[in-house]
Design an enzyme around this catalytic site. Structure first.
Site, PDB file in Angstrom:
ATOM      1  N   GLU A  34      10.954  -0.168   1.042  1.00  0.00           N
ATOM      2  CA  GLU A  34      12.208   0.469   0.637  1.00  0.00           C
ATOM      3  C   GLU A  34      12.110   1.050  -0.773  1.00  0.00           C
ATOM      4  O   GLU A  34      12.633   2.133  -1.048  1.00  0.00           O
ATOM      5  CB  GLU A  34      13.357  -0.543   0.700  1.00  0.00           C
ATOM      6  CG  GLU A  34      13.619  -1.107   2.100  1.00  0.00           C
ATOM      7  CD  GLU A  34      12.882  -2.416   2.377  1.00  0.00           C
ATOM      8  OE1 GLU A  34      13.441  -3.274   3.059  1.00  0.00           O
ATOM      9  OE2 GLU A  34      11.727  -2.574   1.886  1.00  0.00           O
ATOM     10  N   CYS A  51      14.863  -7.549   2.143  1.00  0.00           N
ATOM     11  CA  CYS A  51      14.909  -8.900   1.581  1.00  0.00           C
ATOM     12  C   CYS A  51      16.115  -9.087   0.667  1.00  0.00           C
ATOM     13  O   CYS A  51      16.670  -8.136   0.120  1.00  0.00           O
ATOM     14  CB  CYS A  51      13.618  -9.206   0.825  1.00  0.00           C
ATOM     15  SG  CYS A  51      13.255  -8.072  -0.523  1.00  0.00           S
ATOM     16  N   ALA A 106     -17.644 -14.323  24.310  1.00  0.00           N
ATOM     17  CA  ALA A 106     -18.362 -13.464  25.246  1.00  0.00           C
ATOM     18  C   ALA A 106     -19.076 -14.355  26.246  1.00  0.00           C
ATOM     19  O   ALA A 106     -19.602 -15.414  25.889  1.00  0.00           O
ATOM     20  CB  ALA A 106     -19.367 -12.586  24.498  1.00  0.00           C
ATOM     21  N   TRP A 114     -26.959 -13.097  21.114  1.00  0.00           N
ATOM     22  CA  TRP A 114     -25.900 -12.093  21.228  1.00  0.00           C
ATOM     23  C   TRP A 114     -26.106 -11.326  22.521  1.00  0.00           C
ATOM     24  O   TRP A 114     -27.146 -10.683  22.699  1.00  0.00           O
ATOM     25  CB  TRP A 114     -25.930 -11.143  20.020  1.00  0.00           C
ATOM     26  CG  TRP A 114     -24.672 -10.332  19.895  1.00  0.00           C
ATOM     27  CD1 TRP A 114     -24.345  -9.208  20.604  1.00  0.00           C
ATOM     28  CD2 TRP A 114     -23.555 -10.593  19.046  1.00  0.00           C
ATOM     29  NE1 TRP A 114     -23.089  -8.747  20.243  1.00  0.00           N
ATOM     30  CE2 TRP A 114     -22.587  -9.578  19.284  1.00  0.00           C
ATOM     31  CE3 TRP A 114     -23.279 -11.578  18.096  1.00  0.00           C
ATOM     32  CZ2 TRP A 114     -21.366  -9.534  18.603  1.00  0.00           C
ATOM     33  CZ3 TRP A 114     -22.064 -11.528  17.421  1.00  0.00           C
ATOM     34  CH2 TRP A 114     -21.129 -10.515  17.676  1.00  0.00           C
ATOM     35  N   ARG A 154     -12.090  -9.264  12.932  1.00  0.00           N
ATOM     36  CA  ARG A 154     -12.183 -10.225  11.827  1.00  0.00           C
ATOM     37  C   ARG A 154     -11.466  -9.698  10.587  1.00  0.00           C
ATOM     38  O   ARG A 154     -10.797 -10.453   9.874  1.00  0.00           O
ATOM     39  CB  ARG A 154     -13.643 -10.504  11.502  1.00  0.00           C
ATOM     40  CG  ARG A 154     -14.405 -11.277  12.565  1.00  0.00           C
ATOM     41  CD  ARG A 154     -15.879 -11.391  12.191  1.00  0.00           C
ATOM     42  NE  ARG A 154     -16.657 -12.117  13.193  1.00  0.00           N
ATOM     43  CZ  ARG A 154     -17.966 -12.287  13.141  1.00  0.00           C
ATOM     44  NH1 ARG A 154     -18.647 -11.775  12.116  1.00  0.00           N
ATOM     45  NH2 ARG A 154     -18.591 -12.952  14.089  1.00  0.00           N
ATOM     46  N   ASP A 162     -26.163 -20.649  15.801  1.00  0.00           N
ATOM     47  CA  ASP A 162     -26.071 -19.202  15.588  1.00  0.00           C
ATOM     48  C   ASP A 162     -26.275 -18.812  14.127  1.00  0.00           C
ATOM     49  O   ASP A 162     -26.606 -17.666  13.838  1.00  0.00           O
ATOM     50  CB  ASP A 162     -24.707 -18.682  16.054  1.00  0.00           C
ATOM     51  CG  ASP A 162     -24.582 -18.632  17.563  1.00  0.00           C
ATOM     52  OD1 ASP A 162     -25.606 -18.833  18.243  1.00  0.00           O
ATOM     53  OD2 ASP A 162     -23.468 -18.394  18.062  1.00  0.00           O
TER      54      ASP A 162
END
Length: 337
Positions: free
Chosen positions: A53, A78, A157, A174, A188, A204
């Site tokens: 705003e 707000c 996966a 992978w 992410r 991993d």
């Protein structure tokens, strides 16, 4: 689409521009309309800086037009002093006669107070225009304040025969395409936190970063009940902050959780850390922990054309997908709880 919906959609489109930097504040866009034309617009660009705003009002060249204008905003202005002064008071100060709102802000410091303050000064207030779309945009914010936990996204996966990794995995595995990997890194960048279990961290050795895209690395949370993770792992590099979720915290980078009520305890702990959203990337046991107690909001599952014929089974997940798309060689299905 009504006139009000048309301008509210403009607000939602503007709000999206703050996706990378507004959190933990919500994404908010605002347009100011005079005689059928937009004379001012703005969005919340950065946490701690001016709200939508304020930016919209400041963009209006002839401030005298505000006295005969309508302000559209996707979230209730707000009513409290936070990092910046209350937007409802700014609207009152500039004598804007009409305000149209997408949805009410259920954060306890606002929660209708902004609307009441403006109405008490004779401002016409309309709310609930594109209410569903406005809440969807800020679903992380609303989940955090209404359910007192992060918005939780499950991601994994699996092969076409239902495995997520070989049984005796000795190095990073992978299975999906480069395009899928880049998409995961984009996801992410959109969340405040990322979580993996102990075995995933060891086998991993992921960095859990956004190196494939531009954006901020999420805060890393790693389950380590007995503090057995090596300090040489990539999760301890300097790319992002890392917290270990452990049975008994002893250092600043350790957070104590109850492993007998793990999913709920993680949610409670991360709520206290002001983490509004969390993407959980494995392994299968960690993901299943959240699935079994229905503590999740979205699940994003890749199926690769690879077959393993055996190995670590994918989580048991009996839901119907809301969306399905092809990402290079992989099928991506999205589920909502």
């Amino acid at each position: 689409m009504t006139t009000a919906e048309f301008y509210m959609q403009k607000c939602l489109d503007l709000a999206q521009k703050g996706r990378a930097n507004a959190a933990p504040n919500p994404m908010v866009g605002c347009v100011i309309v005079y005689d059928g034309e937009i004379i001012g617009k703005g969005f919340h660009e950065q946490y701690g800086q001016a709200h939508a705003e304020v930016n919209a009002v400041n963009s209006v060249k002839d401030k005298s037009l505000l006295h005969s204008s309508t302000l559209y905003v996707n979230l209730e202005p707000c009513a409290h002093f936070g990092k910046t002064p209350p937007c409802s008071e700014l609207i009152i100060e500039h004598k804007i006669p009409k305000v149209v709102i997408g949805c009410v802000d259920t954060f306890s410091e606002v929660s209708g107070k902004g609307i009441k303050k403006m109405e008490a000064q004779g401002i016409e207030v309309i709310y609930g225009v594109l209410n569903k779309e406005s809440r969807e945009l800020n679903k992380r914010f609303f989940t955090f304040h209404e359910e007192k936990r992060p918005y939780i996204i499950l991601k994994w996966a699996e092969t076409s025969d239902g495995f997520i990794a070989p049984e005796n995995q000795t190095e990073a595995f992978w299975m999906t395409s480069a395009e899928s990997k880049k998409l995961v890194h984009q996801w992410r960048a959109e969340e405040m936190g990322i979580l993996v279990g102990t075995e995933t961290a060891i086998k991993d050795n992921p960095s859990l970063s956004v190196r494939e895209v531009m954006g901020k690395n999420p805060i890393r949370f790693v389950l380590d009940k007995n503090l057995r993770l090596s300090s040489n792992l990539s999760i301890f590099d300097e790319q992002a902050i890392t917290f270990l979720l452990t049975e008994k915290s002893m250092k600043d980078n350790q957070l104590e959780v109850d492993f007998n009520n793990l999913a709920k305890s993680i949610c409670d702990t991360l709520y206290q850390q002001n983490i509004q959203s969390l993407i959980i990337e494995g392994g299968s046991k960690t993901l299943q922990t959240f699935i079994d107690v229905s503590l999740w909001d979205e699940a994003r599952i890749f199926t690769a054309p690879t077959q393993l014929g055996g190995g670590i089974k994918a989580p048991e997940f009996n839901c119907s997908p809301a969306e399905s798309e092809q990402i290079a060689t992989d099928q991506l299905k999205t589920y909502y709880r």
